[in-house]
Write a protein that holds these residues in place. Structure first.
Motif, PDB file in Angstrom:
ATOM      1  N   PRO A  60      -6.479  -0.272  -0.908  1.00 55.04           N
ATOM      2  CA  PRO A  60      -5.819  -1.570  -1.117  1.00 55.04           C
ATOM      3  C   PRO A  60      -4.944  -1.578  -2.363  1.00 55.04           C
ATOM      4  O   PRO A  60      -5.084  -0.739  -3.258  1.00 55.04           O
ATOM      5  N   ARG A  69       0.828  -1.202   0.000  1.00 58.23           N
ATOM      6  CA  ARG A  69       0.000   0.000   0.000  1.00 58.23           C
ATOM      7  C   ARG A  69       0.869   1.263   0.000  1.00 58.23           C
ATOM      8  O   ARG A  69       1.983   1.269   0.529  1.00 58.23           O
ATOM      9  N   ARG A  76      -3.770  -6.352  -5.920  1.00 53.88           N
ATOM     10  CA  ARG A  76      -3.858  -7.759  -5.500  1.00 53.88           C
ATOM     11  C   ARG A  76      -4.857  -7.917  -4.360  1.00 53.88           C
ATOM     12  O   ARG A  76      -5.680  -8.832  -4.365  1.00 53.88           O
ATOM     13  N   GLU A  77      -4.794  -7.027  -3.387  1.00 52.38           N
ATOM     14  CA  GLU A  77      -5.744  -7.077  -2.275  1.00 52.38           C
ATOM     15  C   GLU A  77      -7.178  -6.860  -2.758  1.00 52.38           C
ATOM     16  O   GLU A  77      -8.119  -7.405  -2.179  1.00 52.38           O
TER      17      GLU A  77
END
Length: 322
Positions: A235, A227, A238-239
């Motif tokens: 986010p 982040r 990927r998150e």
């Protein structure tokens, strides 16, 4: 025959003389070309860097914004300049590593026609939307685009910029119904995004940061491994459910081909000192930018690796520009 001790003494004197030679000193103001309009993310790196270089070089370093053609027009001006250190280019990854894969033809060769001097900084690309867009996550955004009657336009700073390629890779990975809407720089694209004329934008995080803080824009994700300190609640891709979307923009200083070694050494050394300065690092961090110093040789190797990486992304996305 010359006695050995005389010869060694002479060599030692020559070595000391070489070390004592003064570093290159500019003879007149330096033009630092930024190949994008004023007010964009590159300016946020260029202008404080120019001021600090002015302070240590003893000559003004003047930022000259020359936007157009994804940065190619301004870059071409530097290619054609005299290689004496008085005309430099502060450019992003687009001009130096993306455009040769994106454009069918370029008026220069990024490896042959530039002398690498130093890598300066980097920042992730952010996906941001106007606050009126009824989504709060990447998943919701993708679903929202898919139910619109026509492809949703997303603004960028222009063809070949990190935002353009990040948007195309995002579209390919997610199936979002998007259409690229290029502008002549980040600033006009951001203006239209805030005004609601375009609903979404991909751009390095420092460009929309102020409007995000003001609540006019909403950041959905950043394309980085971790982040952004400037957007800790946002986010990573990927998150947010989008794997393999890490698109970090970077900025480097280069000069025309044939730049003399003393010029390269002086400029790189001063940029290294600036990069080590705590106030410089703190100032960039507040904008979501990270100092990423590399010397001339390191930058040359890095640029080649980035050209391969971004070229693969261009081909995978099918993005092209004229």
């Amino acid at each position: 025959m010359i006695p050995r001790r005389w010869l060694l003494a002479g060599l030692s004197t020559l070595s000391r003389a070489a070390l004592a030679q003064p570093a290159w000193q500019p003879e007149r103001p330096i033009r630092l070309v930024v190949p994008f309009p004023a007010g964009g993310p590159t300016d946020l790196v260029a202008r404080p860097l120019a001021q600090r270089l002015s302070d240590v070089l003893g000559q003004p370093v003047v930022v000259d914004n020359r936007g157009g053609a994804g940065g190619n027009l301004g870059a071409e001006q530097v290619v054609r300049a005299a290689p004496d250190g008085h005309t430099l280019l502060l450019s992003n990854v687009g001009v130096l590593a993306v455009n040769q894969s994106l454009y069918r033809s370029l008026p220069f060769d990024p490896e042959r026609d530039f002398t690498p001097i130093a890598l300066v900084a980097g920042a992730p690309v952010a996906l941001v939307v106007n606050a009126a867009v009824p989504v709060r996550t990447v998943v919701e955004f993708v679903a929202w685009t898919q139910v619109q009657a026509a492809p949703v336009p997303y603004g960028t700073a222009g063809p070949g910029t990190p935002g353009h390629l990040a948007g195309e890779v995002f579209r390919t990975l997610t199936g979002a119904k998007l259409q690229h809407l290029p502008y002549r720089g980040s600033a006009p694209a951001l203006q239209d995004l805030v005004a609601g004329h375009v609903p979404a934008m991909f751009d390095p995080v420092q460009s929309p940061l102020g409007q995000i803080a003001a609540g006019r824009l909403r950041a959905l994700a950043v394309s980085a491994p971790v982040r952004s300190p400037a957007l800790p609640a946002t986010p990573t891709m990927r998150e947010a459910g989008v794997a393999n979307h890490e698109m970090v923009a970077w900025w480097a200083v280069v000069g025309p081909a044939g730049l003399p070694r003393p010029v390269i050494a002086r400029l790189a050394d001063e940029i290294r000192r600036i990069s080590d300065n705590a106030s410089w690092r703190d100032g960039l961090a507040q904008l979501g930018i990270s100092p990423l110093f590399m010397s001339s040789g390191e930058l040359a190797t890095f640029r080649r690796a980035e050209t391969t990486k971004w070229g693969a992304a261009v081909r995978a996305s099918g993005a092209t520009a004229e």
